[in-house]
Scaffold this motif. Structure first.
Motif, PDB file in Angstrom:
ATOM      1  N   TYR A 218       0.767  -1.332  -0.048  1.00 21.91           N
ATOM      2  CA  TYR A 218      -0.033   0.104  -0.194  1.00 21.91           C
ATOM      3  C   TYR A 218       0.925   1.184  -0.029  1.00 21.91           C
ATOM      4  N   PRO A 219       0.660   2.269  -0.630  1.00 20.78           N
ATOM      5  CA  PRO A 219       1.227   3.497  -0.715  1.00 20.78           C
ATOM      6  C   PRO A 219       1.097   4.315   0.692  1.00 20.78           C
ATOM      7  N   GLU A 220       1.757   5.117   0.919  1.00 21.55           N
ATOM      8  CA  GLU A 220       1.821   5.935   2.230  1.00 21.55           C
ATOM      9  C   GLU A 220       0.622   6.889   2.219  1.00 21.55           C
ATOM     10  N   GLY A 221      -0.133   6.860   3.149  1.00 20.70           N
ATOM     11  CA  GLY A 221      -1.288   7.458   3.361  1.00 20.70           C
ATOM     12  C   GLY A 221      -2.599   6.607   3.007  1.00 20.70           C
ATOM     13  N   PHE A 222      -2.422   5.262   2.857  1.00 22.51           N
ATOM     14  CA  PHE A 222      -3.570   4.478   2.592  1.00 22.51           C
ATOM     15  C   PHE A 222      -3.527   3.775   4.058  1.00 22.51           C
ATOM     16  N   THR A 223      -5.173   3.602   4.408  1.00 19.50           N
ATOM     17  CA  THR A 223      -5.352   2.970   5.875  1.00 19.50           C
ATOM     18  C   THR A 223      -6.200   1.914   5.330  1.00 19.50           C
ATOM     19  N   PHE A 224      -5.813   0.495   5.674  1.00 22.65           N
ATOM     20  CA  PHE A 224      -6.507  -0.569   5.440  1.00 22.65           C
ATOM     21  C   PHE A 224      -7.849  -0.742   6.271  1.00 22.65           C
ATOM     22  N   GLU A 225      -8.993  -0.837   5.751  1.00 17.52           N
ATOM     23  CA  GLU A 225      -9.981  -1.264   6.611  1.00 17.52           C
ATOM     24  C   GLU A 225     -10.734  -2.607   6.555  1.00 17.52           C
ATOM     25  N   GLU A 226     -10.685  -3.107   5.207  1.00 13.94           N
ATOM     26  CA  GLU A 226     -11.183  -4.692   5.075  1.00 13.94           C
ATOM     27  C   GLU A 226     -10.695  -5.131   3.557  1.00 13.94           C
ATOM     28  N   ALA A 227     -11.089  -6.404   3.624  1.00 14.89           N
ATOM     29  CA  ALA A 227     -10.811  -6.955   2.300  1.00 14.89           C
ATOM     30  C   ALA A 227     -11.627  -8.434   2.186  1.00 14.89           C
ATOM     31  N   GLU A 228     -11.959  -8.708   0.948  1.00 14.62           N
ATOM     32  CA  GLU A 228     -12.689  -9.926   0.575  1.00 14.62           C
ATOM     33  C   GLU A 228     -11.982 -10.656  -0.367  1.00 14.62           C
ATOM     34  N   PRO A 229     -11.364 -11.939  -0.235  1.00 18.58           N
ATOM     35  CA  PRO A 229     -11.462 -12.437   1.061  1.00 18.58           C
ATOM     36  C   PRO A 229     -10.514 -11.656   2.234  1.00 18.58           C
ATOM     37  N   GLU A 230     -10.817 -12.172   3.591  1.00 13.29           N
ATOM     38  CA  GLU A 230      -9.768 -11.523   4.447  1.00 13.29           C
ATOM     39  C   GLU A 230      -8.537 -12.083   4.325  1.00 13.29           C
ATOM     40  N   PRO A 231      -7.567 -11.255   4.742  1.00 12.32           N
ATOM     41  CA  PRO A 231      -5.996 -11.507   4.423  1.00 12.32           C
ATOM     42  C   PRO A 231      -5.636 -12.443   5.781  1.00 12.32           C
ATOM     43  N   ALA A 232      -4.771 -13.543   5.410  1.00 12.58           N
ATOM     44  CA  ALA A 232      -4.413 -14.460   6.354  1.00 12.58           C
ATOM     45  C   ALA A 232      -3.459 -13.914   7.385  1.00 12.58           C
TER      46      ALA A 232
END
Length: 606
Positions: A218-232
Motif C-alpha cells: 500500500y502507498p503512504e497515506g492508505f489505511t486498510f479497512e477490510e478485504a474480501e477474502p480476508e487476509p491471512a
C-alpha cells in the motif's frame, strides 16, 4: 744460433690482449663515462620498445570473444538457464578475470532474492583457451515483456599492466507467464475518501499451482479497512492453497486514502510460490491513482474556527457550520447532506438545527435536503452553500469503568447526489468528512477541614469553640477527583495564614507523590506524578490529610479565623496536552464539612 736469430718484434705483434683490455677499461674512465651511459640508455629504450611491440602484437582486446545462449521459451517466474561462453584467442593469459552479470528489474535468484548484479571469479583465462559459466535465474514479468541482460568480463593481460573489459548485451523476451496478476483501480480519487480496488490473479497454465502467496503493497497515506477474502496475515498477505488450471480469482481491498492534490499513489501486488519457506516471485503488477480535488467539497467549522485538532470542555456548547461546494463543471441536483453525532458525549436533547432539516435521535443524525436548503436542490458549477447547527456536550462524561477515558466529540458529515460527472465511474457521488475534537478531563480539587476527624488514627484536641491563647488542632483533607483523562505532573498548593501552625503530622494516600511544608513561606505543596482517569468515580479519589493548629489572639474574639488559604491545583491533561487548573476557596473555623460543629462553635471566645 745467436741473438739475431730471434724476431722479437713479431712476438710483440701477436700478443694483442693487453691493448684490448686497456681500450675496454677506457670506456668507463671519467672522461668517457657520460657517453657510455648514454649508449646504455639508448640500448635499454630500444629493448623496451621491442618488448612493447611484441606484447601488443601478442594481445588484442578483440580476441576475447563472449557470447550468451538464451532459452527460446522463458516463462515468468520459472527457472531460466543462461550459458555465458568465452574464448581467449590471444597468445597471452588473461589474469584476475571476473564475469559480471547485470540484470533488469524483476530478476530473482533461485532462492528468491532479487538480483541487480552479480560477479563470478574466473581466475586466469589461459591463452588459446575457452570456457563457460551457467547462470540460473528467474525472470518476472508479463507475457511479451522484453528485458536486457549484459555479461562483462573484466581482466588484465599477462604482459600489460592495464585492465580491460569486454561486454555483450542480449535481449530476452518473456514468452509466457504461469500466473498473471493485475490491479484494477480508479484513475482518480479524493483525499480522505474510501477507496476500493481489485487484485485479479490467473493461472495461465494447464496445471494446478499450489502453495501461493499474494502480497499487496500500500502507498503512504492508505489505511486498510477490510478485504474480501480476508487476509491471512497482517493486512496485506493472502495464502492460496491451490490455484486451479486456468482459474481466475480476485481480492477486493477497501480503505481510505490521504494525500495532496495531484499526488500519485502507487498500489502494488506480487504473487509467487512458497518453496522450502522461501518466497519465489511469479508476477508483479502496479497501478496508480491520482489524488484529485473533490467534485463535492465539504468544510466543517466549529465555533467559527476551521480547526481539526480542537480541544473542548465538558458542558461546552458547540456551534457547527458545514459548507459544501460544487467543484465540477456540471450542475449537481438533488443533494442530501447529513451530519451524524458519533459519540455519546453530546447532549442530543438540546440539538438546535435553526429550524432547518430534521434530527433523528434514532441514529443521532441531522439531515438536510433541497426542501430545507435551496442550494441542495440545484448546485451549479462553482456554487456553494452552508448549513449550521449547535449542540452542547454533556456536563459529565459517561465514565462507568476504568476503560472509559480519552473521549472525543466526533461528527461525520456526508453529502451525496445522483448526478455523476463523466470521469467518475460510480453510481452516485458520495463524500464524507469527519471532524473530531478532544475533550479535556474535568478535575476537581476539594478542601475540607475537620475537628472531629472521620479518619483514624488522627485525632484533634483543644477547646471548641476556640479560645484565646489556647491551641486547637484541626485536620485538612485535600481530595482530587478526575474524570476522563490521565493527569500528569500535578501540583496542589496552599498557604497557612499567620497564627496557624503546621504540626508535621500527615497521611499521604497517593502513590508516586510527596507532601511537604515550607516553614519560611508557610506553603504546603503536594506533588503527584500522575492522577488516573476515573479517580473519585471508578477509582478511589486521591487524598492527602495533614494536621494544623490555631492559637487565637485577643483581636480575633468573635471571628471565625481562616485556617487554610485558597488551594490551587495544576496539571497537564495527558490526552489533550492542555494545562488544566482548579482552585478552591479558603476554609475558616466554621468548618462547613464537619457535622459535629455548629455555626457558633467556630467563633473565637475568651
Amino acid at each position: 744460433m745467436n741473438e739475431n736469430d730471434f724476431e722479437v718484434k713479431n712476438i710483440g705483434q701477436q700478443y694483442q690482449a693487453p691493448k684490448k683490455k686497456k681500450k675496454l677499461k677506457s670506456l668507463f674512465e671519467r672522461k668517457n663515462l657520460p657517453k657510455t651511459i648514454a649508449v646504455l640508455v639508448v640500448i635499454c629504450i630500444i629493448i623496451a620498445a621491442l618488448a612493447v611491440i611484441w606484447g601488443r602484437t601478442s594481445f588484442s582486446k578483440s580476441k576475447l570473444d563472449i557470447s550468451m545462449e538464451i532459452p527460446e521459451d522463458i516463462a515468468s517466474g520459472e527457472e531460466a538457464i543462461i550459458i555465458v561462453k568465452y574464448e581467449n584467442n590471444n597468445r597471452v593469459d588473461l589474469k584476475d578475470a571476473s564475469l559480471i552479470m547485470s540484470y533488469p528489474p524483476g530478476t530473482f535468484s533461485m532462492e528468491g532474492k532479487e538480483l541487480y548484479q552479480e560477479q563470478k571469479d574466473l581466475g586466469t583465462i589461459k591463452k588459446k583457451s575457452k570456457g563457460e559459466e551457467i547462470i540460473r535465474i528467474r525472470l518476472v514479468g508479463a507475457q511479451g515483456d522484453t528485458k536486457n541482460i549484459s555479461a562483462s568480463i573484466d581482466y588484465e593481460p599477462e604482459n600489460i599492466n592495464s585492465r580491460f573489459e569486454n561486454s555483450i548485451v542480449e535481449e530476452i523476451e518473456i514468452s509466457s507467464a504461469a500466473i498473471a496478476v493485475n490491479i484494477e483501480i480508479s484513475e482518480k480519487t479524493v483525499s480522505g475518501e474510501q477507496i476500493s480496488y481489485k487484485i485479479k490473479y490467473e493461472n495461465k497454465t494447464q496445471d494446478d499451482i499450489y502453495n501461493l502467496k499474494l502480497t499487496s503493497n500500500y502507498p503512504e497515506g492508505f489505511t486498510f479497512e477490510e478485504a474480501e477474502p480476508e487476509p491471512a496475515n497482517k493486512e496485506s498477505e493472502w495464502l492460496i492453497d491451490v490455484l486451479r488450471a486456468g482459474d481466475t480469482q480476485e481480492i477486493i481491498v477497501t480503505g481510505t486514502i490521504e494525500g495532496q492534490e495531484q499526488e500519485n499513489k502507487v498500489f502494488k501486488a506480487t504473487i509467487g510460490r512458497i518453496e522450502n519457506n522461501t518466497f519465489l516471485q511469479y508476477a508483479q503488477s502496479e497501478s496508480v491513482t491520482q489524488i484529485s480535488p473533490p467534485p463535492l467539497a465539504l468544510t466543517i467549522n466549529i465555533n467559527d474556527e476551521d480547526n481539526q485538532n480542537c480541544i473542548i470542555d465538558p458542558g461546552q456548547k458547540l456551534y457547527y457550520q458545514i459548507r459544501f461546494q460544487n467543484n465540477t463543471d456540471i450542475a449537481l441536483r438533488e443533494l442530501i447532506l447529513k451530519a451524524k453525532l458519533k459519540d455519546s458525549v453530546f447532549n442530543v436533547r438540546k440539538v438546535d438545527l435553526n429550524k432547518k432539516g430534521f434530527f433523528s435521535d434514532q441514529d443521532n443524525t441531522a439531515t438536510w435536503s433541497g426542501a430545507d436548503v435551496p442550494s441542495l436542490k440545484l448546485l451549479r458549477p462553482g456554487e456553494s452553500g452552508t448549513v449550521s447547527f449547535s449542540v452542547p456536550l454533556r456536563e459529565d462524561m459517561p465514565v462507568y469503568s476504568y476503560n472509559d477515558k480519552n473521549f472525543i466529540a466526533e461528527i461525520e458529515t456526508e453529502i451525496e447526489t445522483p448526478t455523476i460527472p463523466a470521469d467518475f465511474a460510480v453510481n452516485e457521488l458520495r463524500f464524507k468528512k469527519y471532524h473530531t475534537c478532544k475533550i479535556n478531563t474535568e478535575v476537581d480539587l476539594n478542601t475540607s477541614v475537620f475537628y472531629y476527624e472521620p479518619e483514624q488514627p488522627i485525632s484533634n484536641s483543644g477547646p471548641i469553640p476556640p479560645e484565646v491563647n489556647e491551641e486547637t488542632e484541626y485536620t485538612v483533607h485535600w481530595k482530587i477527583r478526575n474524570t476522563s483523562n490521565d493527569l500528569k505532573n500535578v501540583i496542589v498548593k496552599s498557604t497557612l495564614p499567620q497564627g496557624i501552625k503546621w504540626s508535621d503530622y500527615y497521611i499521604n494516600q497517593a502513590a508516586g507523590s510527596i507532601l511537604y511544608y515550607n516553614e519560611r513561606t508557610k506553603e504546603i505543596i503536594w506533588e503527584i506524578d500522575s492522577v488516573s482517569a476515573g479517580a473519585g468515580l471508578t477509582l478511589p479519589a486521591y487524598e492527602a490529610i495533614f494536621q494544623i493548629s490555631l492559637t487565637p489572639s485577643i483581636t480575633q474574639v468573635g471571628d471565625t479565623p481562616i485556617l487554610i488559604n485558597k488551594s490551587y491545583l495544576e496539571g497537564k491533561d495527558d490526552f489533550t496536552k492542555e494545562l488544566l487548573k482548579d482552585e478552591i476557596n479558603s476554609v475558616t473555623t466554621s468548618l462547613p464539612d464537619d457535622p459535629g460543629i455548629s455555626r457558633s462553635d467556630g467563633r473565637v471566645v475568651e
